[in-house]
Motif scaffolding. Sequence first.
Motif, PDB file in Angstrom:
ATOM      1  N   ASP A 262     -88.803  14.691  48.058  1.00  0.00           N
ATOM      2  CA  ASP A 262     -88.143  15.880  47.515  1.00  0.00           C
ATOM      3  C   ASP A 262     -86.669  15.644  47.199  1.00  0.00           C
ATOM      4  O   ASP A 262     -85.902  16.596  47.061  1.00  0.00           O
ATOM      5  CB  ASP A 262     -88.290  17.064  48.485  1.00  0.00           C
ATOM      6  N   GLU A 263     -86.251  14.384  47.087  1.00  0.00           N
ATOM      7  CA  GLU A 263     -84.866  14.046  46.751  1.00  0.00           C
ATOM      8  C   GLU A 263     -84.847  12.977  45.665  1.00  0.00           C
ATOM      9  O   GLU A 263     -85.832  12.270  45.441  1.00  0.00           O
ATOM     10  CB  GLU A 263     -84.121  13.504  47.976  1.00  0.00           C
ATOM     11  N   MET A 264     -83.694  12.882  45.008  1.00  0.00           N
ATOM     12  CA  MET A 264     -83.491  11.812  44.038  1.00  0.00           C
ATOM     13  C   MET A 264     -83.507  10.456  44.740  1.00  0.00           C
ATOM     14  O   MET A 264     -83.044  10.321  45.868  1.00  0.00           O
ATOM     15  CB  MET A 264     -82.137  11.970  43.329  1.00  0.00           C
ATOM     16  N   TYR A 265     -84.030   9.470  44.034  1.00  0.00           N
ATOM     17  CA  TYR A 265     -83.915   8.087  44.492  1.00  0.00           C
ATOM     18  C   TYR A 265     -83.515   7.230  43.302  1.00  0.00           C
ATOM     19  O   TYR A 265     -84.105   7.320  42.219  1.00  0.00           O
ATOM     20  CB  TYR A 265     -85.229   7.574  45.068  1.00  0.00           C
TER      21      TYR A 265
ATOM     22  N   THR B 112     -83.827   6.085  37.985  1.00  0.00           N
ATOM     23  CA  THR B 112     -83.708   7.194  38.929  1.00  0.00           C
ATOM     24  C   THR B 112     -85.014   7.989  38.866  1.00  0.00           C
ATOM     25  O   THR B 112     -85.504   8.291  37.762  1.00  0.00           O
ATOM     26  CB  THR B 112     -82.534   8.111  38.556  1.00  0.00           C
TER      27      THR B 112
ATOM     28  N   HIS C  36     -87.756  11.063  40.941  1.00  0.00           N
ATOM     29  CA  HIS C  36     -87.913  12.185  41.879  1.00  0.00           C
ATOM     30  C   HIS C  36     -89.407  12.463  41.974  1.00  0.00           C
ATOM     31  O   HIS C  36     -90.070  12.669  40.958  1.00  0.00           O
ATOM     32  CB  HIS C  36     -87.162  13.409  41.358  1.00  0.00           C
ATOM     33  N   TYR C  37     -89.955  12.491  43.191  1.00  0.00           N
ATOM     34  CA  TYR C  37     -91.393  12.638  43.372  1.00  0.00           C
ATOM     35  C   TYR C  37     -91.798  13.994  43.944  1.00  0.00           C
ATOM     36  O   TYR C  37     -92.949  14.193  44.318  1.00  0.00           O
ATOM     37  CB  TYR C  37     -91.927  11.502  44.250  1.00  0.00           C
TER      38      TYR C  37
ATOM     39  N   PRO D  75     -87.883  18.753  41.511  1.00  0.00           N
ATOM     40  CA  PRO D  75     -86.442  18.730  41.253  1.00  0.00           C
ATOM     41  C   PRO D  75     -85.926  20.097  40.835  1.00  0.00           C
ATOM     42  O   PRO D  75     -86.671  20.918  40.287  1.00  0.00           O
ATOM     43  CB  PRO D  75     -86.305  17.721  40.109  1.00  0.00           C
TER      44      PRO D  75
ATOM     45  N   GLU E 127     -80.879  19.413  38.321  1.00  0.00           N
ATOM     46  CA  GLU E 127     -81.174  17.985  38.395  1.00  0.00           C
ATOM     47  C   GLU E 127     -81.881  17.510  37.127  1.00  0.00           C
ATOM     48  O   GLU E 127     -81.575  16.437  36.595  1.00  0.00           O
ATOM     49  CB  GLU E 127     -82.028  17.690  39.625  1.00  0.00           C
ATOM     50  N   LYS E 128     -82.798  18.307  36.619  1.00  0.00           N
ATOM     51  CA  LYS E 128     -83.513  17.946  35.391  1.00  0.00           C
ATOM     52  C   LYS E 128     -82.579  18.017  34.170  1.00  0.00           C
ATOM     53  O   LYS E 128     -82.658  17.176  33.272  1.00  0.00           O
ATOM     54  CB  LYS E 128     -84.722  18.857  35.193  1.00  0.00           C
TER      55      LYS E 128
ATOM     56  N   PHE F 267     -76.416  14.532  44.576  1.00  0.00           N
ATOM     57  CA  PHE F 267     -77.330  13.556  43.977  1.00  0.00           C
ATOM     58  C   PHE F 267     -76.595  12.772  42.896  1.00  0.00           C
ATOM     59  O   PHE F 267     -75.529  13.177  42.427  1.00  0.00           O
ATOM     60  CB  PHE F 267     -78.563  14.246  43.365  1.00  0.00           C
TER      61      PHE F 267
ATOM     62  N   MET G 106     -88.851  14.303  34.742  1.00  0.00           N
ATOM     63  CA  MET G 106     -87.467  14.733  34.891  1.00  0.00           C
ATOM     64  C   MET G 106     -86.840  15.166  33.564  1.00  0.00           C
ATOM     65  O   MET G 106     -85.703  15.636  33.538  1.00  0.00           O
ATOM     66  CB  MET G 106     -86.630  13.601  35.491  1.00  0.00           C
TER      67      MET G 106
END
Length: 444
Positions: A230-233, A252, A254-255, A258, A262-263, A360, A396
Motif C-alpha cells: 500500500d506504499e510507493m516503491y 516506481t 505501487h501494488y 494509490p 500519487e497517480k 513519497f 498509476m
Amino acid sequence: MISSSRIEQDCSFKCTLLQKKMSEKSVDWLVLTSLDEVAWLLNLTGSDLPFSPLFNAYVVVAKDGIHLFVEPSKVSKDVEAYLELFKVKLHGYTDIFSYLKTKCCFGKTWLSQKCNYAIVSCIPLASRVLTSNTPVAMLKCHKTKLEIEGILEANNRDAVAFCRFLHWLESNVKNGGITECSAGDQLNAFRKDEIGFVAIGFDMMSCAGINSSVLLYCNSPDHDTPIRADEMYMIDSGGFFRDQGCTDSCRTVHYGNPTDFEKIAFTLVLQVHIDLAMAVFPCGTKGHWLATIAKMPLWKHGLDFDTNIGHGVGFFQSVEGPHGIYISQEPEVVAEAQDKELVAEMFLTDEPGYYDCGKFGIRTENTLLTVKAETQYQKEFLKFEVVSFIPIQKKMIIKSMLTEEQISWLNNYHQQCFEVIGPRLIKRGFNATYEWLKEQTTPL
C-alpha cells in the motif's frame, strides 16, 4: 583490459587526438586525474573502486607520448606487454608529484578545474591552463559503433533481469517479508544470471514508502525498511556487463490503492519523461536547454523537482559528463552544462521525478541514445532513441491527462518492450515472466 572486440580506437590513436587538441590549446602537457578518463585513454579496466571497473592512476600526455603513474604491483606481465606495445611509459604512482615539479613546470600544463590541490599545486601558477573539462571528457562522450552495439546489448540483458524482478516483486509483495535490501539482492541475483554481468554500477537505491521521497536514498541493513503493497516503491539501479557496457534504469510501482495525488504526480512525471524522449532539437543544443521544455507538465500544476533530468552514460565505466540534462545554479554544474553540446551517438538518461518530502517519491528513468532526425527541411536535427525496455506500471497512469501523442508514444514503447525482451524471456524459459510482460505492455 577491455576486450578488443569492443575497441575501435587504440590508445595510440587516442593519444594523437589529444596531442592535436593540445597543439590547438598551445600547451605542452595534459594531466589526467579522473580515473574514467585514464581508463578511456588506455582501454584498461581495474577493480580499485566498489562500483566502477576503474583503477587508481594518473596520466600525463606529453609530446613524446603517454606517461602512466600507477602502483607497479597492479601491472601484470600481460598489461605491461600491452603498454609497451603502445609505448606507454610506466612510473610509480607517487612519482607523479616529482614528475610534475621537474617536467611540467616548463611550458604550459593543461588541467581540469576538478583536479585535486596536491596535483595543481605542483604546477607554477603561470604554467597552469585550467578548464572545466579535459579534452578526454569531451571526446569520450561520443560512442563508436561497437560501443553503441555493446551498450544496447547490455541494456537488453539488464531489462530481462529487471522484468524478472518486477514480476517477482508483484507476485510476492503482498505476502510480506520483502525489504529494501532483500529486494535489491533479488534484482542482483537475476542480473547474475545474465551473461557477462560483472557488478552493480552504483549503490542501489531501493526505496520503500517515505524513503522514496529522499533524493539519493541509500538502503542499508542498519535501517532495512519493509516493502508494503500500500506504499510507493522505487528502485534505481544499473549494472556493468563485460564487453558490453553499463546500464542505469529506475521504476516506481505501487501494488495497493494509490491516492489520487500519487497517480497525478506519477502521470505528470511520466509526461515529462515522454516529452523529453520525443524531443527533436538542433544538433549542437546544450542539454540544459531541453530541461525547460520537458518540465512544463509539472510546472503547469505548480510542481517541480530540484534534481538534474539526465546525465551521460559511459561504456563499461560509470556515470559520465559533461553532457546531460543539468539543472542547477551551482557554478561547477553550470560550467559543466555549458561545456558540451549534444551531437549524435551520445548516451544519456531521461529521469524526471517528483519528491513529496516525508510522503513519497517518484522517478522514471530510461537510457537514451542521440541519433539524427529526419525533418521536413533536412536541417541537422537530432532526436532520442530509447534503449531501456522495461514496462512502466499502467495502473498509476491517469490516461485522461495524457495527450494523444503521449499515449501513442507509451503504447509504441510498450510494444517495443514486448518485441525486444519477450523473445529473450521465452528463449531462456522464463514463460511466467513472458506472460506478465505481455499483460504489462498491452495498449493503455
